[in-house]
Write a protein that holds these residues in place. Structure first.
Motif, mmCIF file in Angstrom:
data_model
loop_
_atom_site.group_PDB
_atom_site.id
_atom_site.type_symbol
_atom_site.label_atom_id
_atom_site.label_comp_id
_atom_site.label_asym_id
_atom_site.label_seq_id
_atom_site.Cartn_x
_atom_site.Cartn_y
_atom_site.Cartn_z
ATOM 1 N N MET A 1 -4.507 -3.519 6.612
ATOM 2 C CA MET A 1 -4.197 -3.524 5.266
ATOM 3 C C MET A 1 -2.922 -3.670 5.046
ATOM 4 S SD MET A 1 -5.420 -0.917 2.459
ATOM 5 C CE MET A 1 -3.774 -0.057 2.395
ATOM 6 N N ILE A 2 -2.092 -4.529 4.493
ATOM 7 C CA ILE A 2 -0.830 -4.585 4.014
ATOM 8 C C ILE A 2 -0.502 -3.777 2.835
ATOM 9 C CG2 ILE A 2 0.987 -6.294 3.193
ATOM 10 C CD1 ILE A 2 -0.185 -7.232 5.837
ATOM 11 N N VAL A 3 0.553 -3.168 3.091
ATOM 12 C CA VAL A 3 1.007 -2.014 2.416
ATOM 13 C C VAL A 3 2.190 -2.547 1.374
ATOM 14 C CG1 VAL A 3 1.746 0.336 1.636
ATOM 15 C CG2 VAL A 3 0.015 -0.194 3.370
ATOM 16 N N GLY A 4 2.501 -2.563 0.002
ATOM 17 C CA GLY A 4 3.671 -2.702 -0.488
ATOM 18 C C GLY A 4 4.400 -3.827 -0.576
ATOM 19 N N ARG A 5 3.532 -5.040 -0.171
ATOM 20 C CA ARG A 5 4.222 -6.327 -0.292
ATOM 21 C C ARG A 5 3.547 -7.275 -1.376
ATOM 22 N NH1 ARG A 5 9.040 -5.695 1.980
ATOM 23 N NH2 ARG A 5 8.780 -5.099 4.277
ATOM 24 N N GLY A 36 7.519 -6.545 9.339
ATOM 25 C CA GLY A 36 6.036 -7.113 8.888
ATOM 26 C C GLY A 36 5.773 -8.530 8.686
ATOM 27 N N LYS A 37 6.694 -9.161 9.242
ATOM 28 C CA LYS A 37 6.564 -10.666 9.322
ATOM 29 C C LYS A 37 5.237 -11.095 9.856
ATOM 30 C CE LYS A 37 9.952 -11.273 11.792
ATOM 31 N NZ LYS A 37 10.827 -9.835 12.138
ATOM 32 N N SER A 38 4.850 -10.538 10.969
ATOM 33 C CA SER A 38 3.588 -11.094 11.829
ATOM 34 C C SER A 38 2.378 -10.513 10.743
ATOM 35 C CB SER A 38 3.320 -10.431 13.090
ATOM 36 O OG SER A 38 4.539 -10.907 13.920
ATOM 37 N N ALA A 39 2.367 -9.309 10.399
ATOM 38 C CA ALA A 39 1.476 -8.872 9.453
ATOM 39 C C ALA A 39 0.889 -9.760 8.207
ATOM 40 C CB ALA A 39 1.751 -7.332 8.954
ATOM 41 N N LEU A 40 2.151 -10.393 7.700
ATOM 42 C CA LEU A 40 2.057 -11.291 6.504
ATOM 43 C C LEU A 40 1.501 -12.576 7.150
ATOM 44 C CD1 LEU A 40 5.121 -10.609 4.342
ATOM 45 C CD2 LEU A 40 2.746 -9.547 4.218
ATOM 46 N N LEU A 173 12.025 -10.336 3.915
ATOM 47 C CA LEU A 173 11.424 -8.856 3.667
ATOM 48 C C LEU A 173 12.628 -7.958 3.668
ATOM 49 C CD1 LEU A 173 8.269 -9.290 6.070
ATOM 50 C CD2 LEU A 173 8.390 -10.083 3.491
ATOM 51 N N GLU A 174 12.667 -7.119 2.825
ATOM 52 C CA GLU A 174 13.362 -5.983 2.745
ATOM 53 C C GLU A 174 12.665 -4.580 3.142
ATOM 54 O OE1 GLU A 174 16.374 -6.407 2.270
ATOM 55 O OE2 GLU A 174 16.369 -8.269 1.454
ATOM 56 N N PRO A 175 13.102 -3.723 3.768
ATOM 57 C CA PRO A 175 12.483 -2.385 3.866
ATOM 58 C C PRO A 175 11.830 -2.141 2.682
ATOM 59 C CG PRO A 175 14.817 -2.345 4.827
ATOM 60 C CD PRO A 175 14.521 -3.557 3.868
ATOM 61 N N LEU A 176 10.508 -1.554 3.137
ATOM 62 C CA LEU A 176 9.544 -1.221 1.956
ATOM 63 C C LEU A 176 10.375 0.300 1.280
ATOM 64 C CD1 LEU A 176 6.136 -1.389 3.584
ATOM 65 C CD2 LEU A 176 7.076 -2.600 1.461
ATOM 66 N N PRO A 177 10.173 0.192 0.054
ATOM 67 C CA PRO A 177 10.764 1.472 -0.734
ATOM 68 C C PRO A 177 10.150 2.568 -0.313
ATOM 69 C CG PRO A 177 9.638 0.178 -2.317
ATOM 70 C CD PRO A 177 9.753 -0.674 -1.147
ATOM 71 N N VAL A 178 10.929 3.856 -0.345
ATOM 72 C CA VAL A 178 10.233 4.811 -0.016
ATOM 73 C C VAL A 178 9.304 5.407 -1.202
ATOM 74 C CG1 VAL A 178 10.418 7.665 0.770
ATOM 75 C CG2 VAL A 178 11.799 5.797 1.508
ATOM 76 N N PRO A 179 8.020 5.831 -0.947
ATOM 77 C CA PRO A 179 7.138 6.237 -2.107
ATOM 78 C C PRO A 179 7.680 7.297 -2.695
ATOM 79 C CG PRO A 179 5.921 6.419 0.080
ATOM 80 C CD PRO A 179 7.318 5.679 0.244
ATOM 81 N N THR A 180 7.608 7.479 -4.039
ATOM 82 C CA THR A 180 7.953 8.616 -4.687
ATOM 83 C C THR A 180 6.813 9.698 -4.623
ATOM 84 O OG1 THR A 180 9.393 7.273 -6.245
ATOM 85 C CG2 THR A 180 8.997 9.570 -6.789
ATOM 86 N N PRO A 181 6.929 10.792 -4.137
ATOM 87 C CA PRO A 181 5.946 11.653 -4.069
ATOM 88 C C PRO A 181 5.812 12.376 -5.723
ATOM 89 C CG PRO A 181 7.713 12.489 -2.816
ATOM 90 C CD PRO A 181 8.189 11.348 -3.612
ATOM 91 N N ARG A 182 4.818 12.057 -6.481
ATOM 92 C CA ARG A 182 4.442 12.645 -7.662
ATOM 93 C C ARG A 182 4.181 14.107 -7.571
ATOM 94 N NH1 ARG A 182 -0.228 9.403 -9.957
ATOM 95 N NH2 ARG A 182 -1.027 9.289 -8.071
ATOM 96 N N CYS A 227 -2.743 15.367 -0.909
ATOM 97 C CA CYS A 227 -3.515 15.010 0.264
ATOM 98 C C CYS A 227 -4.777 13.836 -0.121
ATOM 99 C CB CYS A 227 -4.388 16.484 0.448
ATOM 100 S SG CYS A 227 -3.210 17.646 0.904
ATOM 101 N N ARG A 228 -4.473 13.663 -1.445
ATOM 102 C CA ARG A 228 -5.680 12.526 -1.805
ATOM 103 C C ARG A 228 -5.170 11.292 -1.066
ATOM 104 N NH1 ARG A 228 -4.640 11.810 -7.755
ATOM 105 N NH2 ARG A 228 -3.483 9.990 -7.578
ATOM 106 N N PRO A 229 -6.159 10.333 -0.639
ATOM 107 C CA PRO A 229 -5.519 9.168 0.143
ATOM 108 C C PRO A 229 -4.868 8.350 -1.089
ATOM 109 C CG PRO A 229 -7.811 9.307 0.348
ATOM 110 C CD PRO A 229 -7.234 10.653 -0.570
ATOM 111 N N GLY A 230 -3.900 7.615 -0.818
ATOM 112 C CA GLY A 230 -3.179 6.649 -1.747
ATOM 113 C C GLY A 230 -2.464 7.259 -2.640
ATOM 114 N N CYS A 231 -2.136 8.428 -2.347
ATOM 115 C CA CYS A 231 -1.061 9.241 -2.980
ATOM 116 C C CYS A 231 0.208 8.608 -2.890
ATOM 117 C CB CYS A 231 -1.053 10.659 -2.873
ATOM 118 S SG CYS A 231 0.342 11.283 -3.805
ATOM 119 N N ARG A 232 0.918 8.131 -4.195
ATOM 120 C CA ARG A 232 2.020 7.558 -3.790
ATOM 121 C C ARG A 232 3.163 7.742 -5.019
ATOM 122 N NH1 ARG A 232 2.599 1.485 -2.266
ATOM 123 N NH2 ARG A 232 4.791 2.301 -2.177
#
Ligand SMILES: Nc1ncnc2c1ncn2[C@@H]1O[C@H](COP(=O)(O)OP(=O)(O)OP(=O)(O)O)[C@@H](O)[C@H]1O
Ligand SMILES: [Mg+2]
Length: 232
Positions: A1-5, A36-40, A173-182, A227-232
């Motif tokens: 699964m591709i994240v954040g693109r 993540g070039k090959s992933a895309l 492709l730029e580095p993915l931003p660090v997710p902000t932990p709510r 702890c819940r999946p997908g928390c960003r």
């Protein structure tokens, strides 16, 4: 699964849609190693295959960077029907990249008439010069064909030089931003140090590997969020 693109995935889907509608095109996906070039590219191949069209592909190989037409030869062997026969023209040392490009363009046009084609070119930074020139020649002429081409290229001086004159659309492709932990604002202890600042993914990893006592110190709602999946 591709994240954040999301933007890049949309651009690739638009490219595939264009090819389906007879408005082909090309896109160079470039960036540093491991970004993540090959992933895309893999995503694009899966999407194209799911639509039922053929995928022809090649990859630059460092060991063959000085072998004329090595990359194109590999690609032609994946073109349905007449690709193998066309590869024979590459044996002639007088074959020029634009001639090889025109032959490939004809083949792709024919194949595209039956079903939209994806040309997937991995690690274009390691393509030999004549193959790169032939593929760039084709990439610039896909506007009226049912053909999409996606190339990946790792950043570097050679790639800069090649792309500066190739006039091909590209996405870097730029580095993915660090997710902000709510969860942080919801009560993660300030003295937990570096770990919480690096985001929920690493937070969850830290929780798994280090200490559930961290979680116990959180207000219940914040702990659930962390702890819940997908928390960003
Ligand atoms: N956005 C993303 N979502 C999910 N996984 C990713 C993402 N980006 C990269 N990865 C994963 O990171 C790893 C490295 O990515 P990838 O191989 O695509 O990098 P690359 O840019 O092609 O590197 P190289 O220049 O070495 O070929 C792979 O396991 C890939 O699945
Ligand atoms: Mg790669």
């Amino acid at each position: 699964m591709i994240v954040g693109r999301r933007a890049e995935l949309v651009a690739l889907d638009v490219l595939l849609d264009g090819a389906v509608g007879g408005a082909g095109g090309a896109l160079v996906v470039r960036g540093e190693a491991g970004i993540g070039k090959s992933a895309l590219l893999e995503y694009t191949v899966e999407r194209a295959a799911a639509r039922g069209g053929p995928v022809v592909s090649t990859a630059g190989v460092q060991a063959e960077v000085h072998v004329p037409f090595a990359g194109l030869h590999r690609l032609l062997r994946t073109v349905p029907d007449r690709g193998g026969a066309a590869a024979a023209m590459l044996d002639d040392p007088d074959t020029l990249p634009y001639r090889a490009g025109m032959a490939l363009l004809d083949l792709l046009g024919e194949a595209g008439a039956a079903a939209p084609v994806l040309v997937a070119v991995e690690d274009a930074h390691w393509l030999d010069g004549p193959s790169w020139e032939a593929l760039a020649f084709v990439a610039r002429r896909l506007g009226a064909d049912r053909v999409a081409m996606v190339l990946t290229a790792r950043d570097g001086e050679d790639v800069d030089r090649r792309l500066a004159v190739a006039a091909l659309p590209e996405v870097r492709l730029e580095p993915l931003p660090v997710p902000t932990p709510r969860c942080c604002s919801a009560g993660w202890p300030r003295n937990s140090g570096r770990r919480w600042r690096s985001g929920c993914w690493s937070t969850r990893r830290a929780i798994r590997s280090a200490s559930w006592s961290w979680v116990r110190r959180l207000p219940a709602r914040a702990a659930r969020r962390c702890c819940r999946p997908g928390c960003r």
